[in-house]
Design a protein around this motif. Structure first.
Motif, short mmCIF file in Angstrom:
data_model
loop_
_atom_site.label_atom_id
_atom_site.label_comp_id
_atom_site.label_asym_id
_atom_site.label_seq_id
_atom_site.Cartn_x
_atom_site.Cartn_y
_atom_site.Cartn_z
N SER A 191 91.13 21.06 106.42
CA SER A 191 90.43 21.02 107.71
C SER A 191 89.20 21.92 107.76
CB SER A 191 91.39 21.42 108.84
OG SER A 191 91.90 22.74 108.61
N LEU A 192 89.05 22.82 106.79
CA LEU A 192 87.92 23.74 106.80
C LEU A 192 86.83 23.35 105.80
CD1 LEU A 192 89.79 27.18 107.13
CD2 LEU A 192 89.01 25.62 108.93
N THR A 193 87.02 22.23 105.14
CA THR A 193 86.03 21.73 104.19
C THR A 193 86.11 20.21 104.14
OG1 THR A 193 85.32 21.74 101.88
CG2 THR A 193 87.67 21.97 102.29
N GLN A 194 85.00 19.58 103.76
CA GLN A 194 84.97 18.13 103.58
C GLN A 194 84.80 17.73 102.12
OE1 GLN A 194 81.71 17.27 106.46
NE2 GLN A 194 83.22 16.01 107.53
N GLU A 195 84.80 18.71 101.23
CA GLU A 195 84.54 18.41 99.83
C GLU A 195 85.62 17.54 99.19
OE1 GLU A 195 81.75 19.03 97.78
OE2 GLU A 195 81.08 19.17 99.84
N PHE A 196 86.83 17.55 99.78
CA PHE A 196 87.89 16.76 99.17
C PHE A 196 87.57 15.26 99.22
CE2 PHE A 196 89.03 16.91 103.63
CZ PHE A 196 89.61 15.69 103.90
N TYR A 197 86.72 14.85 100.16
CA TYR A 197 86.30 13.44 100.17
C TYR A 197 85.50 13.11 98.91
CZ TYR A 197 87.74 13.26 105.08
OH TYR A 197 88.46 13.31 106.25
N ARG A 198 84.69 14.05 98.45
CA ARG A 198 83.94 13.84 97.20
C ARG A 198 84.89 13.85 96.01
NH1 ARG A 198 78.45 13.81 95.65
NH2 ARG A 198 78.44 12.98 93.54
N PHE A 199 85.95 14.66 96.09
CA PHE A 199 86.94 14.66 95.02
C PHE A 199 87.54 13.26 94.87
CE2 PHE A 199 88.21 19.36 96.06
CZ PHE A 199 86.93 19.76 95.74
N VAL A 200 87.87 12.66 96.01
CA VAL A 200 88.46 11.31 95.98
C VAL A 200 87.44 10.30 95.49
CG1 VAL A 200 89.45 9.48 97.41
CG2 VAL A 200 90.12 11.86 97.80
N TRP A 201 86.19 10.44 95.92
CA TRP A 201 85.13 9.53 95.48
C TRP A 201 85.01 9.56 93.95
CZ3 TRP A 201 81.53 6.47 98.28
CH2 TRP A 201 80.45 5.98 97.52
N LYS A 222 81.87 10.26 105.17
CA LYS A 222 82.48 11.59 105.25
C LYS A 222 81.99 12.53 104.16
CE LYS A 222 86.63 9.71 107.40
NZ LYS A 222 88.05 9.31 107.20
N LEU A 223 81.22 11.99 103.20
CA LEU A 223 80.70 12.84 102.12
C LEU A 223 79.63 13.78 102.66
CD1 LEU A 223 80.29 10.26 99.20
CD2 LEU A 223 82.23 11.75 99.67
N SER A 224 79.67 15.02 102.16
CA SER A 224 78.66 16.00 102.59
C SER A 224 77.52 16.11 101.59
CB SER A 224 79.32 17.37 102.76
OG SER A 224 79.92 17.80 101.55
N SER A 225 77.60 15.37 100.48
CA SER A 225 76.56 15.46 99.43
C SER A 225 76.24 14.06 98.90
CB SER A 225 77.03 16.37 98.29
OG SER A 225 78.32 15.97 97.83
N LYS A 226 75.90 13.17 99.81
CA LYS A 226 75.64 11.77 99.44
C LYS A 226 74.47 11.63 98.47
CE LYS A 226 76.99 10.08 104.07
NZ LYS A 226 77.15 11.41 104.71
#
Length: 455
Positions: free
Chosen positions: A76-86, A122-126
């Motif tokens: 909940s304190l980061t969105q980087e896990f979405y990039r991990f899944v990507w 949801k990615l923070s580094s598209k």
């Protein structure tokens, strides 16, 4: 009553961490800071009054349960896990995560199973190529291979790796404390720390693997297992290259040959492990491009780096991140040279010098996220300094940055955070005391005596 109070404190720590992990977003800063304060109050009380052999078993099982409880929360304190899944989905289907930016797939209209518009948004580094090293990529790929259509379960698999790394860290800390004849209960300074639990097992930061492998390398070197230490140094490099800053510190306690072996063989192992993921010159260029972006364009919660940049503006009239980085890097190299050449060669002082090296590195860095302080906390357990613990307590204040867009840490937070950390470090140096778990610092560990080669 003696057992009721420590049990109640551990229960209070459990409840606050549950609310932090499951019911708190980083934009809800008031709730986040309040919960962290409550968690740290219980944590400090445990360390101060209930951290002797009588409570060892309670604190040990509490540290395991706390991690297991937050393990099942979606970060909940980061969105980087979405990039991990990507990246993991790309690997699962045979695509190269370093070949293209996420936006390239969308702009080209390429449809890939497991990667859709909702994940992309949801990615923070598209606009950036993947920056995550090979060991991390292997974890992402394994998780998405096991659960290709379930994001939550894939993330849970990734977090399970972090949990295992955390167990390894506690194990390594215990072995090193025993080797140096230090109190075994010091392990709970790390094991019960709310920031460690929330950021690593709770928010899926793979720094846990880097910390584990780094401590393992030090332990193997101390027991004369140089070849094995080199292998695990390579594994640490494959998570984050940060441990490279410690290599010069190995020269005096272990000599040139062992230091060369660690550096050279570590790089060889890292390269071999990386080859299945990075095997083209273009990939290296893409990774360096993303790294350059982070170091040249991204600033967060910096201290002396901002001061250097401000002085540069005062003198030249221009804001230059590049010049500020060069000056900061020069200061760090000078500090590293001093700690390498003019301090004690005793193996028992190595971890002290590693702590100071990392502390100076973080002070001069353009970006210091809360979880960056965890490595410093792990190293301080082998010294009598506790200012890194104070930093983990104050670091969550930087989440106030997410009240604005773009994220910007308020100046008063930066001043308070670094003022308290540096102020407490100076207090410990001068008084040779810490107020957490030891009445006094040995004079041989005082930073004021570095010139006498006691560090």
């Amino acid at each position: 009553m003696k057992k009721v109070i420590p049990f109640a404190l551990n229960l209070a720590l459990l409840i606050t961490l549950i609310f932090l992990a499951y019911f708190t977003q980083r934009t809800n800063s008031t709730q986040l800071i309040a919960l962290f304060m409550c968690a740290f109050a219980a944590y400090i009380a445990i360390l101060k009054f209930y951290n002797d052999d009588q409570f060892f078993r309670l604190n040990f099982w509490s540290s395991i349960i706390l991690r297991l409880v937050v393990l099942f929360a979606l970060p909940s304190l980061t969105q980087e896990f979405y990039r991990f899944v990507w990246d993991g989905q790309l690997l699962r289907l045979g695509f190269d995560p370093f070949a293209h930016r996420p936006e390239s797939y969308v702009l080209a209209g390429i449809q890939i199973e497991g990667i859709d518009a909702s994940l992309y948004e949801k990615l923070s580094s598209k606009e950036l190529y993947s920056i995550y090293p090979p060991f991390c990529q292997s974890i992402f790929g394994i998780a998405c291979k096991i659960f290709p259509t379930d994001l939550y379960k894939a993330v849970l698999v990734m977090k399970s790796f972090v949990f295992l790394f955390e167990l390894g860290i506690v194990w390594m800390i215990s072995l090193l404390l025993k080797h140096f004849n230090l109190p075994k209960n010091r392990v709970f300074i790390y094991a019960l720390n709310p920031l460690c639990i929330i950021e690593l097992c709770g928010n899926l930061h793979l720094e846990a693997g880097m910390i584990f492998f780094t401590l393992l390398v030090i332990y193997l070197l101390i027991i004369n297992r140089t070849l094995l230490a080199s292998v695990f140094m390579g594994m640490a490099f494959c998570i984050k290259f940060l441990p490279a800053i410690f290599i010069p510190l190995l020269l005096k306690p272990f000599g040139f040959r062992k230091t060369f072996d660690i550096a050279f063989l570590g790089i060889v192992v890292g390269v071999i492990f990386s080859l299945p993921f990075v095997y083209k010159i273009e990939q290296v260029g893409h990774i360096l491009e993303s790294v350059q972006f982070y170091y040249n364009q991204f600033e967060f919660n910096a201290s002396f780096y901002h001061l250097i940049k401000h002085l540069g503006f005062t003198i030249t009239g221009t804001h230059s991140m590049l010049n500020a980085q060069k000056i900061a890097f020069g200061i760090f190299l000078a500090t590293l040279f001093y700690l390498t050449a003019f301090t004690s060669k005793g193996k028992e002082k190595l971890l002290v010098r590693m702590m100071w090296t990392l502390f100076i590195f973080l002070l001069l860095s353009p970006a210091v996220f809360p979880w960056y302080t965890i490595s410093l906390l792990a190293l301080c357990l082998f010294t009598n300094y506790r200012f890194p613990l104070i930093w983990t307590l104050i670091a969550p204040l930087s989440y106030l940055a997410y009240q604005t867009t773009p994220a910007l840490v308020p100046n008063w937070v930066t001043l308070l955070e670094y003022g308290l950390v540096i102020g407490y470090a100076v207090f410990e140096i001068i008084s040779k005391r810490n107020l957490i778990d030891q009445p006094a610092l040995s004079s041989s560990e005082a930073i004021t005596e570095l010139a006498d080669s006691d560090c």
